[in-house]
Motif scaffolding. Sequence first.
Motif, PDB file in Angstrom:
ATOM      1  N   ILE A 261       0.966  -1.176  -0.007  1.00 46.29           N
ATOM      2  CA  ILE A 261       0.101   0.190  -0.066  1.00 46.29           C
ATOM      3  C   ILE A 261       1.003   1.169   0.043  1.00 46.29           C
ATOM      4  N   ILE A 262       0.870   2.149  -0.940  1.00 43.78           N
ATOM      5  CA  ILE A 262       1.709   3.356  -1.302  1.00 43.78           C
ATOM      6  C   ILE A 262       0.896   4.452  -1.139  1.00 43.78           C
ATOM      7  N   GLY A 263       1.106   5.383  -0.294  1.00 47.42           N
ATOM      8  CA  GLY A 263       0.367   6.587  -0.224  1.00 47.42           C
ATOM      9  C   GLY A 263       0.698   7.433  -1.359  1.00 47.42           C
ATOM     10  N   ASN A 264       0.271   9.038  -1.151  1.00 54.04           N
ATOM     11  CA  ASN A 264       0.381   9.952  -2.302  1.00 54.04           C
ATOM     12  C   ASN A 264       1.938  10.434  -2.107  1.00 54.04           C
ATOM     13  N   ASN A 265       2.452  11.117  -3.027  1.00 55.65           N
ATOM     14  CA  ASN A 265       3.494  11.663  -3.128  1.00 55.65           C
ATOM     15  C   ASN A 265       4.630  11.039  -2.775  1.00 55.65           C
ATOM     16  N   VAL A 266       4.567   9.657  -3.208  1.00 51.29           N
ATOM     17  CA  VAL A 266       5.817   8.858  -2.709  1.00 51.29           C
ATOM     18  C   VAL A 266       6.778   8.811  -3.898  1.00 51.29           C
ATOM     19  N   LYS A 267       8.007   8.632  -3.734  1.00 50.89           N
ATOM     20  CA  LYS A 267       8.771   8.547  -4.811  1.00 50.89           C
ATOM     21  C   LYS A 267      10.016   7.490  -4.489  1.00 50.89           C
ATOM     22  N   LEU A 268      10.277   6.577  -5.421  1.00 49.04           N
ATOM     23  CA  LEU A 268      11.327   5.669  -5.378  1.00 49.04           C
ATOM     24  C   LEU A 268      12.436   5.972  -6.348  1.00 49.04           C
ATOM     25  N   TYR A 269      13.552   5.360  -6.239  1.00 45.09           N
ATOM     26  CA  TYR A 269      14.586   5.331  -7.075  1.00 45.09           C
ATOM     27  C   TYR A 269      14.902   3.972  -7.659  1.00 45.09           C
ATOM     28  N   GLN A 270      15.879   3.756  -8.582  1.00 44.20           N
ATOM     29  CA  GLN A 270      15.944   2.576  -9.196  1.00 44.20           C
ATOM     30  C   GLN A 270      16.452   1.654  -7.970  1.00 44.20           C
ATOM     31  N   GLY A 271      16.158   0.227  -8.357  1.00 44.31           N
ATOM     32  CA  GLY A 271      16.530  -0.930  -7.535  1.00 44.31           C
ATOM     33  C   GLY A 271      15.970  -1.086  -6.149  1.00 44.31           C
ATOM     34  N   VAL A 272      14.886  -0.376  -5.841  1.00 43.00           N
ATOM     35  CA  VAL A 272      14.090  -0.383  -4.681  1.00 43.00           C
ATOM     36  C   VAL A 272      13.316  -1.605  -4.593  1.00 43.00           C
ATOM     37  N   THR A 273      13.265  -2.472  -3.682  1.00 43.61           N
ATOM     38  CA  THR A 273      12.392  -3.410  -3.414  1.00 43.61           C
ATOM     39  C   THR A 273      11.502  -3.494  -2.266  1.00 43.61           C
ATOM     40  N   LEU A 274      10.263  -3.443  -2.608  1.00 47.16           N
ATOM     41  CA  LEU A 274       9.195  -3.432  -1.431  1.00 47.16           C
ATOM     42  C   LEU A 274       8.768  -4.854  -1.504  1.00 47.16           C
ATOM     43  N   GLY A 275       8.995  -5.895  -0.778  1.00 41.85           N
ATOM     44  CA  GLY A 275       9.142  -7.166  -0.712  1.00 41.85           C
ATOM     45  C   GLY A 275       8.590  -7.765   0.482  1.00 41.85           C
ATOM     46  N   ALA A 276       8.425  -9.211   0.492  1.00 39.13           N
ATOM     47  CA  ALA A 276       8.035  -9.861   1.638  1.00 39.13           C
ATOM     48  C   ALA A 276       9.149 -10.557   2.287  1.00 39.13           C
ATOM     49  N   LYS A 277       9.096 -10.909   3.618  1.00 38.73           N
ATOM     50  CA  LYS A 277       9.864 -11.890   4.410  1.00 38.73           C
ATOM     51  C   LYS A 277       9.570 -13.343   3.875  1.00 38.73           C
ATOM     52  N   SER A 278       9.957 -14.224   4.745  1.00 37.57           N
ATOM     53  CA  SER A 278       9.602 -15.498   4.626  1.00 37.57           C
ATOM     54  C   SER A 278       8.196 -15.950   4.550  1.00 37.57           C
ATOM     55  N   PHE A 279       7.604 -16.673   3.829  1.00 35.08           N
ATOM     56  CA  PHE A 279       5.986 -17.071   3.917  1.00 35.08           C
ATOM     57  C   PHE A 279       5.701 -17.812   5.165  1.00 35.08           C
ATOM     58  N   PRO A 280       4.787 -17.569   5.714  1.00 34.29           N
ATOM     59  CA  PRO A 280       4.024 -18.225   6.549  1.00 34.29           C
ATOM     60  C   PRO A 280       3.368 -19.675   5.873  1.00 34.29           C
ATOM     61  N   MET A 281       3.670 -21.070   6.803  1.00 36.07           N
ATOM     62  CA  MET A 281       3.035 -21.805   5.767  1.00 36.07           C
ATOM     63  C   MET A 281       1.803 -22.462   6.638  1.00 36.07           C
ATOM     64  N   ASP A 282       1.338 -23.354   6.061  1.00 36.54           N
ATOM     65  CA  ASP A 282      -0.171 -24.052   6.788  1.00 36.54           C
ATOM     66  C   ASP A 282       0.492 -25.267   7.149  1.00 36.54           C
ATOM     67  N   GLU A 283      -0.662 -26.091   7.615  1.00 40.75           N
ATOM     68  CA  GLU A 283      -0.066 -27.505   8.493  1.00 40.75           C
ATOM     69  C   GLU A 283       0.331 -28.345   7.461  1.00 40.75           C
ATOM     70  N   ASN A 284       0.449 -28.078   6.199  1.00 42.30           N
ATOM     71  CA  ASN A 284       0.954 -29.168   5.105  1.00 42.30           C
ATOM     72  C   ASN A 284       2.319 -28.829   4.613  1.00 42.30           C
ATOM     73  N   GLY A 285       2.586 -27.781   5.120  1.00 43.38           N
ATOM     74  CA  GLY A 285       3.909 -27.280   4.831  1.00 43.38           C
ATOM     75  C   GLY A 285       3.841 -26.215   3.275  1.00 43.38           C
ATOM     76  N   ASN A 286       2.481 -25.773   2.941  1.00 42.98           N
ATOM     77  CA  ASN A 286       2.387 -24.883   1.814  1.00 42.98           C
ATOM     78  C   ASN A 286       2.078 -23.511   2.031  1.00 42.98           C
ATOM     79  N   PRO A 287       2.851 -22.433   1.391  1.00 47.17           N
ATOM     80  CA  PRO A 287       2.818 -21.193   1.785  1.00 47.17           C
ATOM     81  C   PRO A 287       1.352 -20.595   1.787  1.00 47.17           C
ATOM     82  N   ILE A 288       0.865 -19.785   2.779  1.00 50.53           N
ATOM     83  CA  ILE A 288      -0.265 -19.400   2.794  1.00 50.53           C
ATOM     84  C   ILE A 288      -0.414 -17.989   2.090  1.00 50.53           C
ATOM     85  N   LYS A 289      -1.381 -18.225   1.208  1.00 50.83           N
ATOM     86  CA  LYS A 289      -1.471 -17.154   0.223  1.00 50.83           C
ATOM     87  C   LYS A 289      -2.795 -16.149   0.445  1.00 50.83           C
TER      88      LYS A 289
END
Length: 297
Positions: free
Chosen positions: A217-245
């Motif tokens: 979620i990115i607000g108003n008047n936001v500026k990024l430069y090259q190479g920026v990553t807005l990413g996720a950390k490790s994914f939580p898993m369900d009881e079967n070991g599959n990533p929770i989407k």
Amino acid sequence: MTLFDYSHILTDTVDKLSDNNSYRGLFHQHKDGEPLPSGKALEEIIDLSRAILFPGYFGKSNINSQNINYHIGVNLERLFELLTEQIQAGLCFGVENNGMETKDEPCRDTAARLASELIRRLPEIRSILATDVEAAYYGDPAATCFGEIICCYPIIRAITNYRIAHELYTLNVPLIPRIITEMAHSETGIDIHPGATIGHHFTIDHGTGVVIGATCIIGNNVKLYQGVTLGAKSFPMDENGNPIKGIPRHPILEDDVVVYSNATILGRITIGKGATIGGNIWVTESVPAGARIVQRK
């Protein structure tokens, strides 16, 4: 001299590649009248959309104030036709690949309704794109005019694709929004997921290598430069070991944030209003409003 008989190699390879254990999960079985969305048609959709949103900069160069109504009318008719066809293909894909069983099979009427809704939103999309052009112009001292921004800056191509794709995404059209943003990714090196939410006056200077995840979620008047990553950390898993989407896992950037080149911001954290994130650093904890985060000397 006897030539080597290659036929047994070809036959054996055909048999192996045709084995259903070989192509499980990699095979899309077409049904009559239900093709996959066409990359070529989607490219034309983007070309038409850019010509409508930025008349004279994209599409025909002989457009003027006397004939603009005609040109936009012709382009909109073609856009509606292509959108209806491609949305229908996307809906068919979504039903098959989500294992949905429904009496309301994807039909042309549904696709036409969604296509018309996207077209109805084009004036609003143009209005917010105008703010993105302003942000790019006033944020770059090297820019000479708005025309240079529209013609030359990769952010305008990428953000145009994103804003169209995002509207299709909110209309629950499968597959097509992701194809459209990946087209911009290939063209500009800017990777914006169509599910991200981005406010007005958004810009990316230079642009190459930027990644914006699906639940950002990115607000108003936001500026990024090259190479920026807005990413996720490790994914939580369900009881079967599959990533929770489907859970929020990407950062929130509030209004007036600046993020410098090659910064990596990970996880569902908040970068407060007016904060500045310096280049080449990792941020995995929330940052208060107005803060300035830089490398230690």
